[in-house]
Every structure is written in structure tokens, then in C-alpha cells.
Design a protein around this motif. Structure first.
Motif, PDB file in Angstrom:
ATOM      1  N   ALA A   5       0.837  -1.210   0.000  1.00  8.01           N
ATOM      2  CA  ALA A   5       0.000   0.000   0.000  1.00  8.01           C
ATOM      3  C   ALA A   5       0.869   1.257   0.000  1.00  8.01           C
ATOM      4  O   ALA A   5       0.548   2.259  -0.639  1.00  8.01           O
ATOM      5  CB  ALA A   5      -0.923  -0.011   1.214  1.00  8.01           C
ATOM      6  N   LEU A   6       1.997   1.179   0.690  1.00  7.69           N
ATOM      7  CA  LEU A   6       2.896   2.333   0.770  1.00  7.69           C
ATOM      8  C   LEU A   6       3.491   2.676  -0.599  1.00  7.69           C
ATOM      9  O   LEU A   6       3.556   3.852  -0.982  1.00  7.69           O
ATOM     10  CB  LEU A   6       4.012   2.013   1.771  1.00  7.69           C
ATOM     11  CG  LEU A   6       4.965   3.137   2.142  1.00  7.69           C
ATOM     12  CD1 LEU A   6       4.208   4.259   2.860  1.00  7.69           C
ATOM     13  CD2 LEU A   6       6.084   2.606   3.036  1.00  7.69           C
ATOM     14  N   TRP A   7       3.921   1.664  -1.304  1.00  4.14           N
ATOM     15  CA  TRP A   7       4.509   1.889  -2.631  1.00  4.14           C
ATOM     16  C   TRP A   7       3.425   2.245  -3.661  1.00  4.14           C
ATOM     17  O   TRP A   7       3.664   3.052  -4.547  1.00  4.14           O
ATOM     18  CB  TRP A   7       5.264   0.637  -3.101  1.00  4.14           C
ATOM     19  CG  TRP A   7       6.633   0.503  -2.498  1.00  4.14           C
ATOM     20  CD1 TRP A   7       6.957  -0.091  -1.318  1.00  4.14           C
ATOM     21  CD2 TRP A   7       7.852   0.983  -3.055  1.00  4.14           C
ATOM     22  NE1 TRP A   7       8.312  -0.016  -1.095  1.00  4.14           N
ATOM     23  CE2 TRP A   7       8.889   0.636  -2.159  1.00  4.14           C
ATOM     24  CE3 TRP A   7       8.190   1.668  -4.221  1.00  4.14           C
ATOM     25  CZ2 TRP A   7      10.220   0.956  -2.383  1.00  4.14           C
ATOM     26  CZ3 TRP A   7       9.528   1.980  -4.456  1.00  4.14           C
ATOM     27  CH2 TRP A   7      10.523   1.627  -3.539  1.00  4.14           C
ATOM     28  N   GLY A   8       2.271   1.619  -3.543  1.00  3.37           N
ATOM     29  CA  GLY A   8       1.157   1.940  -4.455  1.00  3.37           C
ATOM     30  C   GLY A   8       1.434   1.597  -5.905  1.00  3.37           C
ATOM     31  O   GLY A   8       0.875   2.228  -6.811  1.00  3.37           O
ATOM     32  N   ILE A   9       2.291   0.600  -6.134  1.00  6.61           N
ATOM     33  CA  ILE A   9       2.632   0.259  -7.522  1.00  6.61           C
ATOM     34  C   ILE A   9       1.402  -0.309  -8.230  1.00  6.61           C
ATOM     35  O   ILE A   9       0.706  -1.174  -7.716  1.00  6.61           O
ATOM     36  CB  ILE A   9       3.804  -0.744  -7.556  1.00  6.61           C
ATOM     37  CG1 ILE A   9       5.038  -0.069  -6.942  1.00  6.61           C
ATOM     38  CG2 ILE A   9       4.098  -1.196  -8.983  1.00  6.61           C
ATOM     39  CD1 ILE A   9       6.209  -0.992  -6.708  1.00  6.61           C
ATOM     40  N   GLY A  10       1.144   0.217  -9.404  1.00  5.12           N
ATOM     41  CA  GLY A  10      -0.048  -0.194 -10.144  1.00  5.12           C
ATOM     42  C   GLY A  10      -1.241   0.694  -9.854  1.00  5.12           C
ATOM     43  O   GLY A  10      -2.325   0.476 -10.376  1.00  5.12           O
ATOM     44  N   THR A  11      -1.024   1.691  -8.983  1.00  3.50           N
ATOM     45  CA  THR A  11      -2.110   2.628  -8.682  1.00  3.50           C
ATOM     46  C   THR A  11      -1.711   4.026  -9.186  1.00  3.50           C
ATOM     47  O   THR A  11      -0.613   4.224  -9.693  1.00  3.50           O
ATOM     48  CB  THR A  11      -2.369   2.709  -7.162  1.00  3.50           C
ATOM     49  OG1 THR A  11      -1.259   3.381  -6.549  1.00  3.50           O
ATOM     50  CG2 THR A  11      -2.530   1.331  -6.559  1.00  3.50           C
TER      51      THR A  11
ATOM     52  N   HIS B 251      -1.083   6.491  -7.343  1.00  5.58           N
ATOM     53  CA  HIS B 251      -0.209   7.211  -6.409  1.00  5.58           C
ATOM     54  C   HIS B 251       1.123   6.483  -6.188  1.00  5.58           C
ATOM     55  O   HIS B 251       1.740   6.633  -5.127  1.00  5.58           O
ATOM     56  CB  HIS B 251      -0.933   7.442  -5.069  1.00  5.58           C
ATOM     57  CG  HIS B 251      -1.383   6.163  -4.416  1.00  5.58           C
ATOM     58  ND1 HIS B 251      -2.614   5.609  -4.652  1.00  5.58           N
ATOM     59  CD2 HIS B 251      -0.765   5.342  -3.552  1.00  5.58           C
ATOM     60  CE1 HIS B 251      -2.739   4.487  -3.950  1.00  5.58           C
ATOM     61  NE2 HIS B 251      -1.627   4.310  -3.273  1.00  5.58           N
ATOM     62  N   ALA B 252       1.565   5.747  -7.182  1.00  3.04           N
ATOM     63  CA  ALA B 252       2.841   5.035  -7.052  1.00  3.04           C
ATOM     64  C   ALA B 252       3.986   6.035  -6.882  1.00  3.04           C
ATOM     65  O   ALA B 252       4.085   7.005  -7.638  1.00  3.04           O
ATOM     66  CB  ALA B 252       3.086   4.174  -8.280  1.00  3.04           C
TER      67      ALA B 252
END
Lengths: 127, 398
Positions: free
Chosen positions: B174-180, B182-183
Motif C-alpha cells: 500500500a505504501l509503494w502503491g505500484i499499479g495505482t 499514487h505510485a
């Protein structure tokens, strides 16, 4: 003494020629020809579209966020713009090989290249 | 043959058209219309008739052969297949089914996947996993038997890999948010704080009560590395129960092969060439009734402000994306759930440890591709994989 070789008459030649033509046609129909074309399948929430990859086309496709812009150039397809934030679909570049796909998940637009497999091609692609 | 000779020639039945035919008839025909011709011409006329008949029979035979050829061709993989696609599980899910397929089968299979997504999704607020995560550190959350079973399976992979696969990676992911949308590269202190909440041994399952409890606040399950595979297995089950014997399930590049190709040969699955445009293959492998899943640095990533790519397979030891020289790992095995989890596990373990685990695990074949364009295969994979990308070379571990 009777000749051992059968002398072909006009109808024999016609039959052989016609059969050869029909056989070639069936081979073409089954293993090549029109089915061998690369096609771009585009799907959004409401419709499915199919375009040949051989042309030069600009295709706007609507989604819940707006319009995703797709281009076909030189036998390849790409997303040039989409109303998503991170533009991953745009960064995917061009697709041309069978099984290649790009999806803009936020705008619910999906592109996939498909064509009937010439020898050496694959039935599916693992990414 | 004699009876054939007694039939009237076609030019007599159809009438005479054209001077050439008429001349021929006048010279050779001994039928009633030309009864004035000598009797000994009947043999010549009969011979001609026989040739016409023989040519016609040959023609019919060859046309029949062509019809059979066409029928055979219609059974080739390109024909008779139906494909349906839906956006599910955060990706594009396609079902390609052969044989006679009712639309109901597609609907039932997609309904099953939709049901799994509702239980396992992190983005659906009332999913089992979302409720478990929301209750972290406070109370156990009741979940379905399916969710309980899949979490149990994910924890087994976590233990098997010593944490390389981590079912509790949620806070870090969730912190990295990769694929979102907010990455971004997180601050190091945030990564350190998130790592403290990724201890998968602090996930408690209560089978009798049907609950899952995360022992510390801020912990979060993330089944992203296994749920898609499980959903593919379940879709395949629905499809097989409907009597479909061949097909391809493609959930965002996770492939599950049902049966063999219509011509009886194994399916051919292209393995993505890392770094190349999607659809360009490193090589092709052949398999039937198997799952083929790849994990790699090229699929979900973002480019940081430092210009470096950051991919989605996170190392819960460092808090950063795994960097071990591997570009991708492809796993072939009977279960899509296993293939999904193992591809991530083997990638995170690295070439040496991953190869060892793959060789030791029964029924698992694996392919490792390194950043320096070398390809390593388990012994079983060597038999089914053919390298086609000339930029890569096959190699063996010393």
C-alpha cells in the motif's frame, strides 16, 4: 502393344486442374489467407471493435473517464492518450504480435492483437 | 462396366450445342439420333464415355477429399473457439473455449471469478480481506471458508519461502502503491515502519470459528500474488463441469490451459521477452492441462524521480522491490494457484535458491531469465521450452 501410360483427355485435365484449385483454396482458407491477418480487437464497457492492423487509423474509444486514443500505424497499435492518471497504457508502447495487449483499466479499455497462427506462433502468451 | 457403355452419352441427353461437339458426335456417336453410323463405332464411343465417367468420379473423389480437408481445418485451433473478456481482479480476464459452448458457461465462470473478487479484493470495502485488515489488532473477522482456505495456502507459501512470498505484505504494498495512481518511492522511515507490520507469523486462523485475526494494528493481508491463480482454477472447474474439454483461461497473462489443442497436440504458450514490447516472445513452451504464470520486473512498475524503474515484487527484508539479477520467472504446474504463488516466490528467492526449490517441488517446472539475458531452466522445463529470441542464451547453473 498397348501403351502403359494413360493419355490425359481434356476432361481429365479439367478435373485435375479444378481439384488442384479447390485444394489450394481450402489450404489457403484453413491455414492462411484472410485468417492470417493481424487484427486489433478493442473492447470497452459497451462494445467490441475489430480493425485490421494493416491500415493507418486513429481510433477514439470512450470509457467512464473520457476518451482513450488508439492509433494503428505500420502494422502496430498503441495507446497515445488516455484520461487515466499514471498513463501506464500509453507507456506500454506498440503491440503487433499475436497475444499482445494493452489495457487502460481506469478507463476500461482493452486492446488485443490476434491473428490465426502461422507455424511457430503461440496459442497464448504468459506475461 | 458394360452397363456404363450402354448409357447414352451426355451430349445426346443434353442436346448438341456447338459445332465442335456436333462434329464429334457426327463422327463417333452411334445412338439413335445418329443411327446411321456403323456398329463398330460403338466401342470408340463407349471408350470416350468411360473416360468421361472416370474423370467425373476422379473429380468427385478429389472434391470429397477437399471437403474432408476443410472439415479437418475447421477443427484447427483457430476455428470453433469463442472468447469472452471481462475486467475483473484488476486486470483483463479472457476465456477462450472450444467445442460447443453455451453462453451460460462463460457467465457462470465469470460469476465465479466475480464472487472470488468480492471476497478477496483489497479495493472492495466489505470484502473478507478488507474486513480482516480493518479489524487488525482489534478483533478477529469472520470470513468465508474459501477465504480462510486461500489465506492458509498463502501462509504456507510464506513459510515455505521463508518470507520471500509474504501474505502480510499489505502495508508495504500500500505504501509503494505500484499499479495505482499514487505510485511513488516512499520515505525510508515509512518503509521501516511498514516492514514492522509485515510479519506473516502474526496472522491467526481459527478454522472452527471461521475467523482470521491480524495480531497487530496496521497489519494487512494482500492476496494479490495468489488470488488470481485461485480464481483461474475455479473458472476452470466451472468450465470442466460444463463438459468443456479444451480452452485457455487468460487472466492478465496468467494462463491456465484446459485439455489439449483440438488437434490433440499440446498448447503452445509464448513466454514474454523481458523488456520487449508485449507479445514478443523469449520462447515458446508446450503444455496441456497446466498453468503457466510469469512474474517479472516488466509488467507492473513505475519510473521514480531518480529515473530508476521500480517493479511490484517487494522484498519484505529490505522494503524495496526485489533486485537480484532476475528479469522474470515462469512457472508451469498443474494448479494456477500454485503457479501464481510460486512464480513470485521463486523470483523473490533468486536464481540459486529458486532453482533449488523448483527442482525439489514435484510437478513444477520453472524458467529463470536474468538481466544479462541468460535463461536457466529446470530439467523438466528443458523438455518443453524452446528459446526463440536470439538475444538470449540458455545457460546452466554451475
Amino acid at each position: 502393344m498397348e501403351s502403359r501410360y494413360v493419355r490425359l483427355k481434356a476432361l481429365d485435365r479439367l478435373a485435375a486442374g479444378l481439384s488442384a484449385a479447390v485444394t489450394v483454396f481450402f489450404f489457403w482458407f484453413a491455414y492462411g489467407g484472410a485468417d492470417g491477418r493481424a487484427l486489433l480487437y478493442i473492447q470497452n464497457e459497451s462494445q467490441s471493435l475489430v480493425y485490421p492492423l494493416s491500415g493507418d487509423l486513429d481510433i477514439p474509444v470512450s470509457g467512464p473517464l473520457g476518451v482513450t486514443r488508439i492509433v494503428i500505424r505500420g502494422g502496430a497499435a498503441a495507446v497515445t492518450d488516455s484520461p487515466c492518471r499514471d498513463k501506464l497504457c500509453v507507456s506500454m508502447g506498440h503491440i503487433s504480435g499475436r497475444g499482445g495487449w494493452i489495457a487502460c483499466l481506469p478507463n476500461r479499455v482493452f486492446l488485443k492483437v490476434d491473428q490465426d497462427s502461422p507455424a511457430g506462433d503461440a496459442d497464448a502468451a504468459a506475461y | 462396366m458394360y452397363s456404363l457403355l450402354r448409357l447414352r452419352p451426355s451430349h445426346c441427353r443434353n442436346g448438341l450445342r456447338g459445332s465442335r461437339r456436333r462434329n464429334f458426335a457426327e463422327q463417333n456417336c452411334g445412338c439413335n439420333a445418329f443411327s446411321g453410323l456403323p456398329e463398330n463405332r460403338r466401342t470408340v464411343r463407349g471408350s470416350h464415355l468411360l473416360e468421361v465417367r472416370q474423370a467425373s468420379i476422379n473429380l468427385l473423389f478429389l472434391l470429397g477429399a477437399c471437403a474432408i480437408l476443410l472439415f479437418s481445418a475447421s477443427c484447427s485451433p483457430r476455428h470453433g473457439a469463442l472468447t469472452r473478456t471481462q475486467f475483473l481482479l484488476g486486470t483483463v480476464c479472457s476465456l477462450t473455449l472450444y467445442d460447443t459452448v453455451r453462453d451460460d458457461v462463460f457467465r457462470e465462470a465469470f460469476d465465479r471469478v466475480t464472487g472470488i473478487e468480492r471476497m478477496m479484493s483489497l479495493t472492495i470495502a466489505d470484502s473478507d480481506i478488507s474486513r480482516v485488515n480493518a479489524a487488525a489488532g482489534t478483533h478477529p473477522a469472520a470470513v468465508s471458508g474459501e477465504t480462510l482456505e486461500l489465506v492458509r495456502s498463502a501462509l504456507e507459501f510464506s513459510r515455505l519461502s521463508g518470507g520471500a512470498f509474504n501474505a502480510a505484505v499489505g502495508p508495504l504494498a500500500a505504501l509503494w502503491g505500484i499499479g495505482t495512481d499514487h505510485a511513488a518511492v516512499p520515505a525510508r522511515e515509512d518503509i521501516a515502519a511498514a516492514l514492522l507490520r509485515t510479519d506473516y507469523t502474526k496472522v491467526s486462523l481459527d478454522t472452527a470459528a471461521g475467523t482470521i485475526f491480524l495480531q497487530e494494528q496496521g497489519m494487512a493481508l494482500d492476496l494479490g500474488a495468489i488470488a488470481k491463480g485461485y480464481a483461474a482454477d475455479e473458472a476452470a472447474r466451472v468450465i470442466r463441469e460444463a463438459g468443456i474439454k479444451r480452452g485457455i483461461i487468460d487472466f492478465g497473462g496468467n494462463i491456465l490451459l484446459i485439455g489439449a489443442r483440438p488437434d490433440g497436440k499440446p498448447w503452445r504458450v509464448g513466454v514474454q521477452s523481458p523488456g520487449a514490447p508485449r507479445g514478443e516472445f523469449l520462447g515458446v513452451l508446450t503444455a496441456s492441462d497446466a498453468a503457466v504464470v510469469s512474474s517479472g520486473v516488466y509488467e507492473r512498475f513505475f519510473t521514480g524521480e531518480d529515473g530508476q524503474p521500480y517493479h511490484h515484487i517487494l522484498d519484505t527484508a529490505t522494503g524495496f522491490p526485489v533486485r537480484n539479477g532476475l528479469a522474470s520467472v515462469t512457472v508451469v504446474t498443474g494448479s494456477s494457484r500454485t503457479a501464481d504463488a510460486l512464480s513470485t516466490t521463486l523470483f523473490a528467492l533468486g536464481l540459486q535458491a529458486g532453482m533449488k526449490l523448483a527442482e525439489e517441488t514435484e510437478g513444477v517446472q520453472a524458467l529463470f531469465v536474468t538481466d544479462d539475458k541468460k535463461v536457466y531452466a529446470t530439467s523438466g522445463m528443458l523438455a518443453i521450452f524452446r528459446l526463440t529470441d536470439g538475444e538470449y542464451t540458455m545457460d546452466t547453473l554451475k
